[in-house]
Structures are given as structure tokens and as C-alpha cells.
Design a protein around this motif. Structure first.
Motif, PDB file in Angstrom:
ATOM      1  N   GLU A  53       0.833  -1.201   0.000  1.00  0.00           N
ATOM      2  CA  GLU A  53       0.000   0.000   0.000  1.00  0.00           C
ATOM      3  C   GLU A  53       0.869   1.254   0.000  1.00  0.00           C
ATOM      4  N   GLN A  54       1.873   1.288   0.853  1.00  0.00           N
ATOM      5  CA  GLN A  54       2.753   2.456   0.932  1.00  0.00           C
ATOM      6  C   GLN A  54       3.507   2.652  -0.377  1.00  0.00           C
ATOM      7  N   SER A  55       3.964   1.569  -0.978  1.00  0.00           N
ATOM      8  CA  SER A  55       4.657   1.654  -2.253  1.00  0.00           C
ATOM      9  C   SER A  55       3.736   2.220  -3.326  1.00  0.00           C
ATOM     10  N   TYR A  56       2.483   1.789  -3.310  1.00  0.00           N
ATOM     11  CA  TYR A  56       1.507   2.324  -4.260  1.00  0.00           C
ATOM     12  C   TYR A  56       1.336   3.829  -4.051  1.00  0.00           C
ATOM     13  N   LEU A  57       1.153   4.226  -2.805  1.00  0.00           N
ATOM     14  CA  LEU A  57       0.962   5.648  -2.502  1.00  0.00           C
ATOM     15  C   LEU A  57       2.183   6.470  -2.888  1.00  0.00           C
ATOM     16  N   ASP A  58       3.360   5.889  -2.693  1.00  0.00           N
ATOM     17  CA  ASP A  58       4.600   6.590  -3.043  1.00  0.00           C
ATOM     18  C   ASP A  58       4.765   6.745  -4.556  1.00  0.00           C
ATOM     19  N   ASN A  59       4.070   5.907  -5.322  1.00  0.00           N
ATOM     20  CA  ASN A  59       4.237   5.907  -6.775  1.00  0.00           C
ATOM     21  C   ASN A  59       3.057   6.496  -7.524  1.00  0.00           C
ATOM     22  N   THR A  60       2.165   7.153  -6.817  1.00  0.00           N
ATOM     23  CA  THR A  60       1.045   7.820  -7.476  1.00  0.00           C
ATOM     24  C   THR A  60       1.167   9.318  -7.236  1.00  0.00           C
ATOM     25  N   PRO A  61       0.670  10.094  -8.177  1.00  0.00           N
ATOM     26  CA  PRO A  61       0.763  11.550  -8.015  1.00  0.00           C
ATOM     27  C   PRO A  61       0.021  12.011  -6.766  1.00  0.00           C
ATOM     28  N   SER A  62       0.635  12.919  -6.043  1.00  0.00           N
ATOM     29  CA  SER A  62      -0.011  13.419  -4.831  1.00  0.00           C
ATOM     30  C   SER A  62      -0.844  14.659  -5.112  1.00  0.00           C
ATOM     31  N   ASN A  63      -0.589  15.331  -6.212  1.00  0.00           N
ATOM     32  CA  ASN A  63      -1.334  16.525  -6.556  1.00  0.00           C
ATOM     33  C   ASN A  63      -2.284  16.199  -7.704  1.00  0.00           C
ATOM     34  N   MET A  64      -3.375  15.546  -7.348  1.00  0.00           N
ATOM     35  CA  MET A  64      -4.350  15.146  -8.360  1.00  0.00           C
ATOM     36  C   MET A  64      -5.315  16.302  -8.600  1.00  0.00           C
ATOM     37  N   THR A  65      -5.397  16.751  -9.829  1.00  0.00           N
ATOM     38  CA  THR A  65      -6.364  17.782 -10.179  1.00  0.00           C
ATOM     39  C   THR A  65      -7.275  17.223 -11.257  1.00  0.00           C
ATOM     40  N   LEU A  66      -8.503  17.626 -11.226  1.00  0.00           N
ATOM     41  CA  LEU A  66      -9.444  17.183 -12.244  1.00  0.00           C
ATOM     42  C   LEU A  66      -9.094  17.862 -13.564  1.00  0.00           C
ATOM     43  N   PRO A  67      -9.141  17.125 -14.671  1.00  0.00           N
ATOM     44  CA  PRO A  67      -8.784  17.723 -15.953  1.00  0.00           C
ATOM     45  C   PRO A  67      -9.785  18.798 -16.403  1.00  0.00           C
ATOM     46  N   VAL A  68     -11.032  18.686 -15.962  1.00  0.00           N
ATOM     47  CA  VAL A  68     -12.057  19.663 -16.319  1.00  0.00           C
ATOM     48  C   VAL A  68     -12.784  20.055 -15.049  1.00  0.00           C
ATOM     49  N   ASP A  69     -13.051  21.330 -14.913  1.00  0.00           N
ATOM     50  CA  ASP A  69     -13.763  21.837 -13.754  1.00  0.00           C
ATOM     51  C   ASP A  69     -15.174  21.261 -13.720  1.00  0.00           C
ATOM     52  N   PRO A  70     -15.579  20.589 -12.605  1.00  0.00           N
ATOM     53  CA  PRO A  70     -16.921  20.005 -12.520  1.00  0.00           C
ATOM     54  C   PRO A  70     -18.035  21.034 -12.719  1.00  0.00           C
ATOM     55  N   GLU A  71     -17.799  22.272 -12.327  1.00  0.00           N
ATOM     56  CA  GLU A  71     -18.819  23.310 -12.529  1.00  0.00           C
ATOM     57  C   GLU A  71     -19.020  23.591 -14.013  1.00  0.00           C
ATOM     58  N   TYR A  72     -17.945  23.522 -14.793  1.00  0.00           N
ATOM     59  CA  TYR A  72     -18.056  23.704 -16.240  1.00  0.00           C
ATOM     60  C   TYR A  72     -18.907  22.590 -16.839  1.00  0.00           C
ATOM     61  N   ILE A  73     -18.686  21.367 -16.400  1.00  0.00           N
ATOM     62  CA  ILE A  73     -19.465  20.231 -16.906  1.00  0.00           C
ATOM     63  C   ILE A  73     -20.938  20.434 -16.577  1.00  0.00           C
ATOM     64  N   ALA A  74     -21.234  20.846 -15.351  1.00  0.00           N
ATOM     65  CA  ALA A  74     -22.621  21.063 -14.935  1.00  0.00           C
ATOM     66  C   ALA A  74     -23.258  22.185 -15.760  1.00  0.00           C
ATOM     67  N   ALA A  75     -22.506  23.239 -15.996  1.00  0.00           N
ATOM     68  CA  ALA A  75     -23.036  24.381 -16.749  1.00  0.00           C
ATOM     69  C   ALA A  75     -23.269  24.013 -18.213  1.00  0.00           C
ATOM     70  N   ALA A  76     -22.436  23.105 -18.735  1.00  0.00           N
ATOM     71  CA  ALA A  76     -22.577  22.703 -20.125  1.00  0.00           C
ATOM     72  C   ALA A  76     -23.668  21.661 -20.315  1.00  0.00           C
ATOM     73  N   GLY A  77     -24.183  21.121 -19.217  1.00  0.00           N
ATOM     74  CA  GLY A  77     -25.263  20.152 -19.288  1.00  0.00           C
ATOM     75  C   GLY A  77     -24.796  18.719 -19.504  1.00  0.00           C
ATOM     76  N   HIS A  78     -23.551  18.452 -19.219  1.00  0.00           N
ATOM     77  CA  HIS A  78     -23.030  17.082 -19.339  1.00  0.00           C
ATOM     78  C   HIS A  78     -22.903  16.490 -17.956  1.00  0.00           C
TER      79      HIS A  78
END
Length: 79
Positions: A53-78
């Protein structure tokens, strides 16, 4: 914990898990010594799982950002 790659930790865990499962064969007829051995293997398996588990956590990005703003998706109707 030694510094191993994620795949090395996964392999170590899987190999030891199979060894532990094999040690459980014939459980109803196990002696005290065999029961103690399996219990120790399960304890070690828990440690190896924590290392994996620790090895997995050490090998995954810690700064995960969503590629698209969820508010934009909601506003676009998707969804």
C-alpha cells in the motif's frame, strides 16, 4: 521497509500470499506448531500488504487535479 519498486512489492506480496495459502492446506488437522506457523505467516502477510500500500501511494501523483472543472461540466449540461 527496503526501498523497492511497486512491482517488486506486489510480487513479494503475491508470492508470500500463495505460500501462506499453501501452508493453510489441511487446516482441520493442523498441530499447534502448524497453527502458529500459519498465524505468523498471516501476520507477515499483513506487513507486506501495508508495504505494498505504501509503495503504491509513493508511486502515485499526490497533486491530483481534475482535468475539467466540474462546474463547467454542470453548466454545459453534461454529466
Amino acid at each position: 521497509m527496503e526501498n523497492s519498486t511497486l512491482s517488486e512489492n506486489a510480487k513479494r506480496f503475491m508470492d508470500y500470499a500463495i505460500d501462506t495459502i499453501n501452508a493453510m492446506d489441511g487446516a482441520p488437522e493442523h498441530s499447534s506448531a502448524q497453527k502458529d506457523e500459519v498465524t505468523a505467516k498471516i501476520s507477515t502477510l499483513k506487513t507486506l500488504l501495508n508495504q505494498l500500500e505504501q509503495s503504491y501511494l509513493d508511486n502515485t501523483p499526490s497533486n491530483m487535479t481534475l482535468p475539467v472543472d466540474p462546474e463547467y461540466i454542470a453548466a454545459a449540461g453534461h454529466s
